[in-house]
Design an enzyme around this catalytic site. Structure first.
Site, short mmCIF file in Angstrom:
data_model
loop_
_atom_site.label_atom_id
_atom_site.label_comp_id
_atom_site.label_asym_id
_atom_site.label_seq_id
_atom_site.Cartn_x
_atom_site.Cartn_y
_atom_site.Cartn_z
N LYS A 99 0.83 -1.21 0.00
CA LYS A 99 0.00 0.00 0.00
C LYS A 99 0.87 1.27 0.00
CE LYS A 99 -3.80 -2.39 2.37
NZ LYS A 99 -4.84 -2.32 3.42
N TYR A 137 -12.03 -1.98 -3.05
CA TYR A 137 -12.53 -2.22 -1.69
C TYR A 137 -14.05 -2.10 -1.59
CZ TYR A 137 -8.03 -2.75 0.67
OH TYR A 137 -6.82 -3.24 1.12
N PHE A 145 -15.19 3.39 7.81
CA PHE A 145 -13.82 3.77 7.43
C PHE A 145 -13.59 3.80 5.92
CE2 PHE A 145 -13.74 -0.85 8.33
CZ PHE A 145 -13.27 -1.34 7.11
N ARG A 173 -0.86 -14.16 4.42
CA ARG A 173 -1.60 -13.45 5.47
C ARG A 173 -0.90 -13.59 6.82
NH1 ARG A 173 -6.59 -11.14 4.29
NH2 ARG A 173 -7.37 -11.33 6.41
N THR A 179 -4.63 -7.12 11.05
CA THR A 179 -5.04 -5.98 10.19
C THR A 179 -4.53 -4.64 10.75
OG1 THR A 179 -7.02 -7.19 9.54
CG2 THR A 179 -7.05 -4.80 9.20
N ARG A 193 3.05 -5.93 8.76
CA ARG A 193 2.23 -4.78 9.19
C ARG A 193 2.81 -4.14 10.45
NH1 ARG A 193 -3.61 -7.41 7.55
NH2 ARG A 193 -3.83 -6.31 5.57
N ASN A 203 -1.93 0.18 6.79
CA ASN A 203 -1.34 -1.03 7.38
C ASN A 203 -0.40 -1.77 6.42
OD1 ASN A 203 -3.30 -1.92 5.70
ND2 ASN A 203 -4.33 -3.23 7.18
N HIS A 206 -1.65 -5.72 1.69
CA HIS A 206 -2.91 -6.45 1.59
C HIS A 206 -2.64 -7.87 1.14
CE1 HIS A 206 -6.91 -7.51 0.01
NE2 HIS A 206 -6.25 -7.98 -1.04
N GLU A 217 -9.14 -10.32 -7.53
CA GLU A 217 -8.15 -9.25 -7.31
C GLU A 217 -7.00 -9.34 -8.32
OE1 GLU A 217 -9.11 -8.89 -2.53
OE2 GLU A 217 -7.16 -9.67 -3.16
P1 GDP Z 1 -7.49 -7.28 5.80
O1 GDP Z 1 -8.04 -8.46 5.04
O2 GDP Z 1 -6.63 -7.66 6.98
O3 GDP Z 1 -6.81 -6.27 4.92
O4 GDP Z 1 -8.73 -6.52 6.47
P2 GDP Z 1 -10.20 -6.16 5.91
O5 GDP Z 1 -10.48 -6.86 4.62
O6 GDP Z 1 -11.15 -6.36 7.04
O7 GDP Z 1 -10.11 -4.59 5.65
C1 GDP Z 1 -9.55 -4.05 4.48
C2 GDP Z 1 -8.73 -2.85 4.84
O8 GDP Z 1 -9.57 -1.84 5.38
C3 GDP Z 1 -7.69 -3.11 5.92
O9 GDP Z 1 -6.51 -3.68 5.42
C4 GDP Z 1 -7.49 -1.72 6.48
O10 GDP Z 1 -6.64 -0.94 5.61
C5 GDP Z 1 -8.89 -1.14 6.44
N1 GDP Z 1 -9.63 -1.39 7.70
C6 GDP Z 1 -10.15 -2.54 8.11
N2 GDP Z 1 -10.79 -2.42 9.32
C7 GDP Z 1 -10.67 -1.13 9.67
C8 GDP Z 1 -11.14 -0.36 10.79
O11 GDP Z 1 -11.78 -0.86 11.70
N3 GDP Z 1 -10.84 0.94 10.79
C9 GDP Z 1 -10.14 1.53 9.78
N4 GDP Z 1 -9.89 2.85 9.85
N5 GDP Z 1 -9.69 0.86 8.71
C10 GDP Z 1 -9.94 -0.47 8.64
#
Ligand code: GDP
Length: 374
Positions: A99, A137, A145, A173, A179, A193, A203, A206, A217
């Site tokens: 990212k 996304y 968010f 992962r 995350t 991360r 973070n 991905h 993707e």
């Molecule tokens: P990942 O699979 O670990 O990337 O997590 P998710 O698919 O749940 O979320 C996608 C992306 O959204 C994450 O990598 C973060 O950049 C962002 N994100 C997820 N959860 C949160 C949250 O609770 N707050 C905020 N600000 N960003 C979030």
């Protein structure tokens, strides 16, 4: 005597003369490293069983490109159940993305992928628009968010990577960690991360969460849509991390040093056939005795092309200086910190190609980031 383990694939070769895709069965005999090919359309042997040392089992997975006697073949399917059962799980694919907040650390992250016995099959630097980031996304569009995430993902360059390997989805992962980067620092301090991310939005990287999302993707970044085109194509120079340096596992280290010292504006993993490699090195034909070996080296496997930009300066000579003398033996004596001194073997396998003449910087960048990709 036990039967040699034999893997069978369907491969395709695009023939430029007829503009046709030819399909073959491709057999690989593990114990003896022999190969054999069968012409599916004409129902006859195309290549008799013969030793072929440069192909290893790890190079054989769906989507892989291999070169056999100068022909570039793409593996499109398994050709029998034995091969599917043995290799399908070993060749799982996932979509990784570095990212914007971690882009300058992309070399270190690529190095972590390579060191984990995962294979990088495709890699592309992109700059997403707000719409493209929103599309990537879209599953989170109802979450509070989401607007912040879309702004962040379109705020700078990213690096999309197709990773292949046994349990690639889970392995990647696990390398990423939790995350939220703050949680990662508390619970998994060695994770990507934890080391390169900031908080729960920014973070660092991905990873796909299932086979289905990986397919979607990967298509988003590497399908025909080519989202996020980012090359400058002017005031620039071209750097290639050559196939032998990739085989030796130096790509992450080289990318890191380049990113720390130059303004990188495009990066992509390529494979070339002999015609294109010969065309790219055309200026050296009849000029340097190594011309044929240079072409052989470039088509021997994957390589990474990088565009470096600098307006008002002289990016061509700055990069040449950084790469060091063309012969790594000389480089190790005269310029031990240069890229070729660190990563090169000999004059042909010298780790890096860089544009020679100031007027060729834009031409060489255009060749990869404009002509070849269109
Ligand atoms: P990942 O699979 O670990 O990337 O997590 P998710 O698919 O749940 O979320 C996608 C992306 O959204 C994450 O990598 C973060 O950049 C962002 N994100 C997820 N959860 C949160 C949250 O609770 N707050 C905020 N600000 N960003 C979030």
């Amino acid at each position: 005597m036990a039967q040699a383990e034999r893997y069978a694939f369907v491969v395709e070769n695009f023939d430029h003369h007829s503009s046709m895709n030819w399909r073959y069965q491709f057999f690989y005999y593990l114990d003896t490293k022999e190969i054999e090919m069968y012409d599916i359309k004409n129902k006859r042997t195309f290549l008799k069983r013969c030793p072929y040392d440069s192909i290893e089992r790890d190079m054989l997975y769906i989507g892989a490109k291999i070169v056999v006697y100068s022909r570039q073949l793409t593996i499109v399917d398994f050709a029998d159940t034995f091969t599917r059962n043995r290799l399908q799980k070993k060749t799982e694919r996932t979509c990784a993305m570095i990212k914007p907040d971690a882009f300058l650390n992309a070399g270190k992250i690529v190095n972590a992928i390579v060191r984990s016995n995962l294979r990088i099959n495709q890699l592309r630097m992109c700059k997403l628009t707000q719409q493209e980031a929103a599309q990537f996304y879209a599953v989170h569009s109802e979450r509070p968010f989401y607007p912040k995430l879309v702004d962040f993902m379109s705020s700078g360059p990213i690096l999309a990577i197709e990773i292949v390997g046994e349990d690639a989805i889970a392995k990647w992962r696990s390398l990423l960690g939790p995350t939220n980067s703050e949680t990662a620092r508390a619970e998994r301090p060695d994770s990507i991360r934890a080391k390169f991310g900031t908080d729960n939005t920014m973070n660092a990287a991905h990873g796909s969460d299932s086979d289905e999302t990986a397919t979607t993707e990967l298509d988003f970044f590497f399908g025909s849509g080519r989202v996020g085109q980012c090359a400058n194509l002017s005031d620039c120079t071209l750097c290639i991390i050559k196939p032998s340096a990739l085989v030796a596992g130096y790509q992450g280290l080289a990318i890191d040093q380049i990113l720390q010292n130059f303004n990188v504006t495009a990066m992509e993993l390529f494979r070339l056939d002999r015609a294109n490699a010969g065309e790219f090195f055309e200026v050296y034909k009849g000029v340097v005795p190594e011309y044929n070996s240079m072409v052989d080296e470039l088509i021997s496997g994957d390589f990474i092309a990088i565009e470096i930009s600098e307006s008002g300066g002289n990016p061509v000579s700055a990069l040449r200086e950084f790469c060091g003398p063309a012969d790594p033996e000389i480089a190790r004596v005269l310029r031990p910190k240069s890229l070729r001194a660190q990563f090169g073997v000999n004059k042909v396998q010298n780790a890096i190609h860089c544009t020679d003449l100031p007027e060729d910087g834009e031409l060489e960048s255009n060749y990869f980031f404009n002509i070849l990709i269109s």
